[in-house]
Design a protein around this motif. Structure first.
Motif, mmCIF file in Angstrom:
data_model
loop_
_atom_site.group_PDB
_atom_site.id
_atom_site.type_symbol
_atom_site.label_atom_id
_atom_site.label_comp_id
_atom_site.label_asym_id
_atom_site.label_seq_id
_atom_site.Cartn_x
_atom_site.Cartn_y
_atom_site.Cartn_z
ATOM 1 N N PRO A 197 0.846 -1.191 0.000
ATOM 2 C CA PRO A 197 0.000 0.000 0.000
ATOM 3 C C PRO A 197 0.891 1.253 0.000
ATOM 4 N N PRO A 198 0.544 2.277 -0.756
ATOM 5 C CA PRO A 198 1.447 3.434 -0.907
ATOM 6 C C PRO A 198 1.927 4.069 0.401
ATOM 7 N N LEU B 220 7.347 10.183 1.723
ATOM 8 C CA LEU B 220 6.031 9.970 2.338
ATOM 9 C C LEU B 220 4.982 10.834 1.651
ATOM 10 N N GLY B 221 5.360 12.086 1.348
ATOM 11 C CA GLY B 221 4.419 12.961 0.662
ATOM 12 C C GLY B 221 4.060 12.410 -0.709
ATOM 13 N N ALA B 222 5.078 11.937 -1.452
ATOM 14 C CA ALA B 222 4.826 11.449 -2.807
ATOM 15 C C ALA B 222 3.925 10.219 -2.783
ATOM 16 N N PHE B 223 4.270 9.238 -1.928
ATOM 17 C CA PHE B 223 3.464 8.021 -1.911
ATOM 18 C C PHE B 223 2.080 8.281 -1.325
ATOM 19 N N ALA C 60 5.056 18.889 -5.156
ATOM 20 C CA ALA C 60 6.052 19.410 -4.217
ATOM 21 C C ALA C 60 7.002 18.298 -3.787
ATOM 22 N N SER C 61 6.451 17.115 -3.477
ATOM 23 C CA SER C 61 7.296 16.026 -2.985
ATOM 24 C C SER C 61 8.244 15.543 -4.061
ATOM 25 N N THR D 226 3.678 17.231 5.166
ATOM 26 C CA THR D 226 4.895 16.916 4.409
ATOM 27 C C THR D 226 5.307 18.093 3.521
ATOM 28 N N VAL D 227 4.318 18.764 2.914
ATOM 29 C CA VAL D 227 4.668 19.897 2.051
ATOM 30 C C VAL D 227 5.288 21.018 2.883
ATOM 31 N N VAL D 228 4.631 21.318 4.019
ATOM 32 C CA VAL D 228 5.160 22.382 4.871
ATOM 33 C C VAL D 228 6.575 22.021 5.331
#
Lengths: 583, 102
Positions: free
Chosen positions: A239-240, A351-354, A389-390, A471-473
């Motif tokens: 799972p992502p 983590l942000g990307a997945f 962003a990730s 995650t972006v912040v």
């Protein structure tokens, strides 16, 4: 009691897992998204406790358990990385669970246990505790990787990870056996002492063999070429959010322990002569090249990110190769400060990307081939922005954290006194350009391609939205105000080599023949008895340690050993009392 | 009774480890792969005990007990994964379970 407080970051994570399991049982069936919050809060608390409590190096030993823990900022930093990545993954997984029919709370509990394993791994001093930490981290992840029970790919991913991971753990254990055979001890500090002293039938050849085994075993865990075959399949089948955790947290913990083991063994000239440091350079270049080239031909977004993870393992290996001379304390090398920072930036970005990628799953049937993702960006502007962003942070674009991390890391590699330092960076930069192609390909498909069919995805949940925003912040903060994090990374890197603790004991044994009294001005950490007094049956008697000190300072010492000469006790204590005041 | 030299014990344990690795990487049946993993870990255990005997030290005995417990946990996870595989593929043949390529 004091000990319980000192190790509270560890038991808080483990307890969080148990609480999640108990709450899961008590609440029956239904939506279990609150469990993710319980785990996220528990793990964040554990990370905060670690950062607050583990400052000055403290050595805790539990004689009845053969467990020795080295609690310092190194452990706090990497432990906090693992715990925070676990917390983010738990939140990101919330919208996935009901669709996959795995809304049973086990994902949350397993994430907490896995984070506990990672935290134990980075503070372990004796090789058995270290092995135990690695196995707790890995066994939970094998199950998490297979947690999509409805999909045949889930079970396959779990199985592949399990079989290869099992072999890797076995090899690490064999390395522990060899180190034990070489020195007669499982305690890393004692191993180092005895290898340095060359006493009692120690054998540097066995230790060098152990070094190779460690490199292979942890090379598997961090997905470095040529030990990477499992990575694309496992990343595709899991799972992502779990994949994001796997990429971020396992790399953080495995690199921390890889750096600790390798640098500790390299302190011994005889071992360093047998096991060349340049192996890391070659593995790093190989990972960077293979990962960026093979990533280009993939057509599944998760496989692209898997190859990207291999590229990042390569950069990190180059960073590990670029060790810095250790200042202030007797010893040769320490990890350079850019590697911990890189692991932080990389883990958050992946983590942000997945997590964002998970939003594009459809109706329980997860399909992340680029053709299916076409045009979905318009339907999910927020998730696509997070993904952008990730992915740009992974690619190393300013002003995101990934840019600065890469920049600092390359700076350290350039500074290495080797004919290969410049070519290595040139290759790494070229590989970044190549991998930029496939990162941008994902974004292009999402934003500019025409939607192929219906564009329904997951409805996201507040928990996942919060985690993605975080995650972006975090990526932005790391890129714009990096100084505190870079400093933290540098301090964490300083604690990599346990010789710091070992040489402390060595010097203490020489300066004061009797164990230092508790009331001494030395502060080993609040209320914790100095290591010498705590250990009822020290594996090496003081006499032997003194011999060891005499033994490894021969008059014909080469230049390297000149620097190893321990400073006098008082100065060393000062160095330990205020890590910031170090030169 | 003549004592067997340390080298022989270590060579035996290395042979067990090699058999274990070869088994995991080449055998097609999941159960045999799991058995190979056990052989690998027990080979390491033998190395631990031989070295413990050589050094006249008992630390490694505790290590071996820990390893045995971990190996049991590993097999439990492996068998659970085997059940999951069996549900989808209808057999424990690892080649038939291998669908992801690339």
């Amino acid at each position: 009691m004091k000990d319980l407080v000192a190790i509270s970051p560890l038991w808080v994570s483990a307890l969080t897992g148990l609480v999640a399991m108990a709450l899961d049982l008590l609440t029956g069936s239904g939506r279990k998204s609150f469990l993710a919050w319980v785990v996220a809060i528990g793990l964040s608390l554990s990370a905060a406790l670690g950062l607050a409590l583990w400052r000055d190096p403290v050595i805790l030993s539990f004689p009845s358990l053969v467990a020795v823990l080295h609690l310092d900022f190194h452990g706090a930093f990497f432990g906090a990385l693992v715990a925070l990545f676990g917390a983010l993954a738990a939140l990101l997984a919330v919208p996935h669970l009901p669709e996959q029919g795995i809304d049973e709370g086990e994902t949350d509990a397993l994430l907490a246990f896995s984070a506990f394993g990672g935290q134990l791994l980075v503070v372990a001093v004796d090789l058995i505790t270290l092995f135990l930490g690695l196995e707790v981290l890995s066994l939970s992840l094998y199950v998490l990787a297979a947690s999509r029970r409805s999909s045949p790919f889930g079970a396959e991913a779990g199985l592949k990870y399990f079989l290869l991971g099992g072999v890797a753990s076995g090899l690490l254990l064999l390395a522990a056996a060899f180190l034990y055979g070489a020195t007669g001890s499982l305690d890393l500090r004692t191993i180092l002492d005895r290898l340095l002293a060359g006493s009692g039938g120690t054998d540097p050849t066995l230790a060098a063999l152990a070094l190779v085994l460690i490199l292979v075993a942890l090379g598997f865990k961090v997905a470095a070429v040529p030990f990477h075959f499992w990575t694309p399949d496992v990343y595709q089948g899991s799972p992502p959010p779990v994949t994001g955790y796997m990429a971020g947290a396992v790399k953080a913990a495995a690199f921390a322990v890889l750096a600790r083991l390798l640098l500790t063994l390299w302190e011994v000239p005889a071992v360093a002569a047998l096991g060349s440091r340049d192996v890391l350079l070659w593995l790093g270049i190989l990972s960077v090249v293979v990962g960026s080239v093979l990533g280009v031909v993939q057509d599944d977004a998760r496989r692209i990110l898997a190859w990207s993870s291999i590229v990042h393992a390569g950069y990190l290996l180059l960073g590990l190769w670029a060790v810095e001379p250790r200042e202030g304390i007797g010893g040769l090398w320490t990890l350079n400060g850019s590697v911990p920072f890189y692991l932080l930036a990389y883990g958050i970005a992946s983590l942000g990307a997945f997590g964002a990628l998970g939003v594009f799953a459809r109706g329980g049937h997860e399909d992340y081939r680029l053709a299916r993702l076409a045009g979905l960006g318009r339907g999910h502007p927020a998730a696509t922005f997070v993904l952008m962003a990730s992915v740009l942070s992974l690619a190393g674009m300013p002003p995101l954290g990934g840019f600065l991390a890469k920049f600092r890391l390359f700076q350290h590699v350039v500074a290495v006194d080797s004919p290969w330092s410049i070519p290595a960076v040139v290759i790494a930069v070229l590989a970044s350009v190549v991998s930029l192609y496939y990162y941008l390909r994902i974004l292009k498909v999402l934003y500019f391609d025409e939607p192929s069919e219906e564009t329904a995805g997951h409805a996201s949940s507040p928990a996942a939205a919060f985690a993605m925003a975080a995650t972006v912040v975090a990526s932005l903060v790391l890129g714009i105000v990096p100084t505190p994090f870079l400093d933290a990374g540098r301090r964490a890197a300083q604690g990599t080599v346990l010789a710091a603790g070992a040489s402390l004991e060595r010097v203490a044994a020489v300066a004061t023949p009797s164990p230092a009294p508790v009331s001494a001005p030395v502060r080993f950490g609040e209320g914790v008895v100095p290591p010498d007094a705590r250990r009822p049956a020290p594996p090496v008697p003081v006499q032997v340690i003194r011999d060891a000190v005499g033994g490894y300072r021969p008059p014909e010492a080469p230049l390297d050993q000149e620097r190893r000469r321990a400073p006098d006790g008082a100065r060393l204590m000062e160095v330990f009392r205020s890590p910031k005041a170090r030169p | 009774m003549t004592s067997v030299p340390l080298t022989a014990w270590i060579l035996l344990s290395l042979a067990l480890v090699a058999i274990g690795i070869a088994g995991v990487l080449t055998r097609r049946n999941l159960l045999i792969a799991l058995m190979s993993l056990e052989i690998l870990l027990n080979g390491v255990n033998l190395a631990f005990l031989s070295f413990a005997r050589f050094h006249g030290d008992t630390t490694a005995h505790a290590a071996v007990l820990v390893v045995m417990a971990v190996a049991a946990a590993e097999v439990a996870v492996g068998l659970a994964l085997g059940i999951a595989i069996f549900r989808h593929a209808g057999s424990l043949d690892l080649d038939r379970a291998n669908r992801m390529k690339g």
